[in-house]
Scaffold this motif. Structure first.
Motif, PDB file in Angstrom:
ATOM      1  N   PHE A 119       0.846  -1.201   0.000  1.00 53.12           N
ATOM      2  CA  PHE A 119       0.000   0.000   0.000  1.00 53.12           C
ATOM      3  C   PHE A 119       0.875   1.241   0.000  1.00 53.12           C
ATOM      4  CE2 PHE A 119      -2.650   3.352   1.655  1.00 53.12           C
ATOM      5  CZ  PHE A 119      -3.910   3.063   1.166  1.00 53.12           C
ATOM      6  N   ARG A 120       0.530   2.220  -0.832  1.00 49.12           N
ATOM      7  CA  ARG A 120       1.294   3.454  -0.923  1.00 49.12           C
ATOM      8  C   ARG A 120       0.404   4.642  -0.512  1.00 49.12           C
ATOM      9  NH1 ARG A 120       4.588   0.365  -0.731  1.00 49.12           N
ATOM     10  NH2 ARG A 120       6.320  -0.115  -2.132  1.00 49.12           N
ATOM     11  N   VAL A 121       0.826   5.339   0.517  1.00 46.49           N
ATOM     12  CA  VAL A 121       0.059   6.475   1.009  1.00 46.49           C
ATOM     13  C   VAL A 121      -0.113   7.527  -0.080  1.00 46.49           C
ATOM     14  CG1 VAL A 121      -0.017   8.335   2.711  1.00 46.49           C
ATOM     15  CG2 VAL A 121       0.836   6.082   3.373  1.00 46.49           C
ATOM     16  N   THR A 122       0.923   7.733  -0.872  1.00 48.03           N
ATOM     17  CA  THR A 122       0.871   8.774  -1.905  1.00 48.03           C
ATOM     18  C   THR A 122      -0.187   8.499  -2.965  1.00 48.03           C
ATOM     19  OG1 THR A 122       2.683   7.614  -3.042  1.00 48.03           O
ATOM     20  CG2 THR A 122       3.282   9.469  -1.621  1.00 48.03           C
ATOM     21  N   ARG A 123      -0.557   7.229  -3.154  1.00 49.05           N
ATOM     22  CA  ARG A 123      -1.529   6.885  -4.197  1.00 49.05           C
ATOM     23  C   ARG A 123      -2.952   6.792  -3.669  1.00 49.05           C
ATOM     24  NH1 ARG A 123       2.350   2.901  -6.259  1.00 49.05           N
ATOM     25  NH2 ARG A 123       1.052   1.255  -5.380  1.00 49.05           N
ATOM     26  N   GLN A 124      -3.134   6.378  -2.417  1.00 47.13           N
ATOM     27  CA  GLN A 124      -4.478   6.088  -1.927  1.00 47.13           C
ATOM     28  C   GLN A 124      -4.826   6.806  -0.634  1.00 47.13           C
ATOM     29  OE1 GLN A 124      -3.944   1.552  -2.669  1.00 47.13           O
ATOM     30  NE2 GLN A 124      -6.144   1.885  -2.686  1.00 47.13           N
ATOM     31  N   ARG A 125      -4.117   7.851  -0.328  1.00 46.95           N
ATOM     32  CA  ARG A 125      -4.422   8.583   0.899  1.00 46.95           C
ATOM     33  C   ARG A 125      -5.783   9.250   0.807  1.00 46.95           C
ATOM     34  NH1 ARG A 125      -0.708  13.883   1.355  1.00 46.95           N
ATOM     35  NH2 ARG A 125      -2.322  14.360   2.898  1.00 46.95           N
ATOM     36  N   GLY A 126      -6.427   9.377   1.951  1.00 41.75           N
ATOM     37  CA  GLY A 126      -7.708  10.062   1.992  1.00 41.75           C
ATOM     38  C   GLY A 126      -8.878   9.246   1.505  1.00 41.75           C
ATOM     39  N   GLU A 127      -8.677   7.966   1.200  1.00 40.53           N
ATOM     40  CA  GLU A 127      -9.772   7.099   0.756  1.00 40.53           C
ATOM     41  C   GLU A 127     -10.264   6.252   1.929  1.00 40.53           C
ATOM     42  OE1 GLU A 127      -8.949   4.699  -2.643  1.00 40.53           O
ATOM     43  OE2 GLU A 127      -7.704   6.229  -3.591  1.00 40.53           O
ATOM     44  N   LEU A 128     -11.566   6.227   2.115  1.00 41.93           N
ATOM     45  CA  LEU A 128     -12.136   5.353   3.143  1.00 41.93           C
ATOM     46  C   LEU A 128     -12.195   3.933   2.608  1.00 41.93           C
ATOM     47  CD1 LEU A 128     -15.077   7.223   4.877  1.00 41.93           C
ATOM     48  CD2 LEU A 128     -13.065   6.239   5.964  1.00 41.93           C
ATOM     49  N   LEU A 129     -11.535   3.027   3.294  1.00 42.78           N
ATOM     50  CA  LEU A 129     -11.436   1.639   2.854  1.00 42.78           C
ATOM     51  C   LEU A 129     -12.124   0.717   3.849  1.00 42.78           C
ATOM     52  CD1 LEU A 129      -7.615   1.757   1.991  1.00 42.78           C
ATOM     53  CD2 LEU A 129      -9.529   2.016   0.391  1.00 42.78           C
ATOM     54  N   PRO A 130     -12.644  -0.401   3.388  1.00 44.61           N
ATOM     55  CA  PRO A 130     -13.177  -1.388   4.333  1.00 44.61           C
ATOM     56  C   PRO A 130     -12.047  -1.970   5.163  1.00 44.61           C
ATOM     57  CG  PRO A 130     -13.067  -2.307   2.124  1.00 44.61           C
ATOM     58  CD  PRO A 130     -12.753  -0.848   1.992  1.00 44.61           C
ATOM     59  N   TRP A 131     -12.398  -2.455   6.344  1.00 42.34           N
ATOM     60  CA  TRP A 131     -11.377  -3.035   7.221  1.00 42.34           C
ATOM     61  C   TRP A 131     -10.720  -4.215   6.516  1.00 42.34           C
ATOM     62  CZ3 TRP A 131      -9.156  -0.976  11.210  1.00 42.34           C
ATOM     63  CH2 TRP A 131      -8.350  -1.755  12.029  1.00 42.34           C
ATOM     64  N   PRO A 132      -9.396  -4.140   6.264  1.00 40.47           N
ATOM     65  CA  PRO A 132      -8.745  -5.162   5.432  1.00 40.47           C
ATOM     66  C   PRO A 132      -8.375  -6.422   6.207  1.00 40.47           C
ATOM     67  CG  PRO A 132      -7.157  -3.508   6.082  1.00 40.47           C
ATOM     68  CD  PRO A 132      -8.480  -3.066   6.656  1.00 40.47           C
ATOM     69  N   ALA A 133      -8.386  -7.536   5.501  1.00 41.83           N
ATOM     70  CA  ALA A 133      -7.965  -8.797   6.129  1.00 41.83           C
ATOM     71  C   ALA A 133      -6.535  -8.704   6.632  1.00 41.83           C
ATOM     72  CB  ALA A 133      -8.105  -9.946   5.129  1.00 41.83           C
ATOM     73  N   SER A 134      -5.704  -7.905   5.971  1.00 44.41           N
ATOM     74  CA  SER A 134      -4.311  -7.780   6.381  1.00 44.41           C
ATOM     75  C   SER A 134      -4.147  -7.089   7.723  1.00 44.41           C
ATOM     76  CB  SER A 134      -3.527  -6.996   5.327  1.00 44.41           C
ATOM     77  OG  SER A 134      -4.058  -5.691   5.170  1.00 44.41           O
TER      78      SER A 134
END
Length: 256
Positions: A180-195
């Motif tokens: 995961f890269r903060v610079t690409r996906q910051r500010g997006e609400l994501l579902p709680w990940p299995a990871s």
């Protein structure tokens, strides 16, 4: 004080079922925090008391104290940083240094209720390099993140927040994995990940009324920069406004 630094054991072992990596590097000095978590710790305060004695990795030897999370048990948002800094290590509280002041201002500007926040770090001891009399911050290794992970999971299990905000690369790696890269996906609400959940992490957390081990919190996750990145930025105002914008996404997503 001695210079902190792990003694590595080059042996690798197979990961247990449910983990997100097949192989992991082990160290003789990082048995992990799980054995320090009381089996009947029902509250954050009980966890905090137990964490004071944690020796899950070698960082406890040189740090002044364990720096556990702080905030109300009814927190709706959990902000997860990297590790305590020099001032946090001295005071025993997270986010009380310069980065903490930036975060407090950003929280207010984003419209988040500070009374419903919980602040914590991925790693609970300060990792540093001693240069003269100065203690220079050192980024935690994967072994420290892994060793300290049970405390973070135990905090989530007891707080049950609506949103978890990962502040910076270390928190993102702990919750979303290295890809995961903060610079690409910051500010997006994501579902709680299995990871963000390993089944073995829950061997000592509360069970439900049917006797089942507690599952992952019904939270959503948002990644953004660490407030210390604002202080390092060439244009601090632009960096700060980006942090506020990301936190505003979390504020608007809260229910009720």
């Amino acid at each position: 004080m001695r210079r902190a630094g792990p003694t590595r054991d080059r042996r690798v072992t197979e990961a247990r079922p449910g983990t997100t990596v097949a192989m992991s590097e082990q160290t003789e000095t990082a048995p992990g925090a799980q054995r320090f978590i009381p089996p009947r710790a029902d509250t954050i305060d009980e966890l905090r008391t137990a964490a004071a004695a944690c020796q899950g990795c070698e960082l406890y030897r040189d740090a002044s104290q364990t720096v556990f999370g702080r905030g109300g048990a009814d927190a709706r948002v959990v902000l997860v940083g990297e590790q305590p800094g020099d001032l946090e290590d001295q005071k025993g509280l997270p986010f009380v240094g310069p980065a903490g002041r930036v975060l407090r201002r950003a929280v207010d500007d984003a419209g988040l209720d500070p009374t419903r926040l919980y602040l914590t770090n991925t790693v609970k001891h300060f990792r540093f390099e001693l240069r003269g009399r100065r203690r220079i911050h050192q980024t935690p290794d994967r072994v420290h993140i892994t060793a300290c992970r049970p405390w973070l999971v135990a905090e989530f299990a007891r707080l049950r927040p609506e949103i978890v905000v990962a502040l910076g690369a270390t928190a993102v790696k702990a919750l979303l994995g290295p890809a995961f890269r903060v610079t690409r996906q910051r500010g997006e609400l994501l579902p709680w990940p299995a990871s963000a959940q390993h089944p073995e992490d829950f061997t000592r957390v509360p069970v439900d009324s049917a006797g089942r081990v507690a599952d992952a919190p019904p939270a959503r996750l948002l990644a953004t920069i660490h407030p210390s990145a604002v202080l390092r930025a060439d244009n601090q105002e632009i960096a700060y406004q980006g942090l506020v914008a990301d936190l505003t996404v979390a504020a608007r997503a809260l229910t009720g």
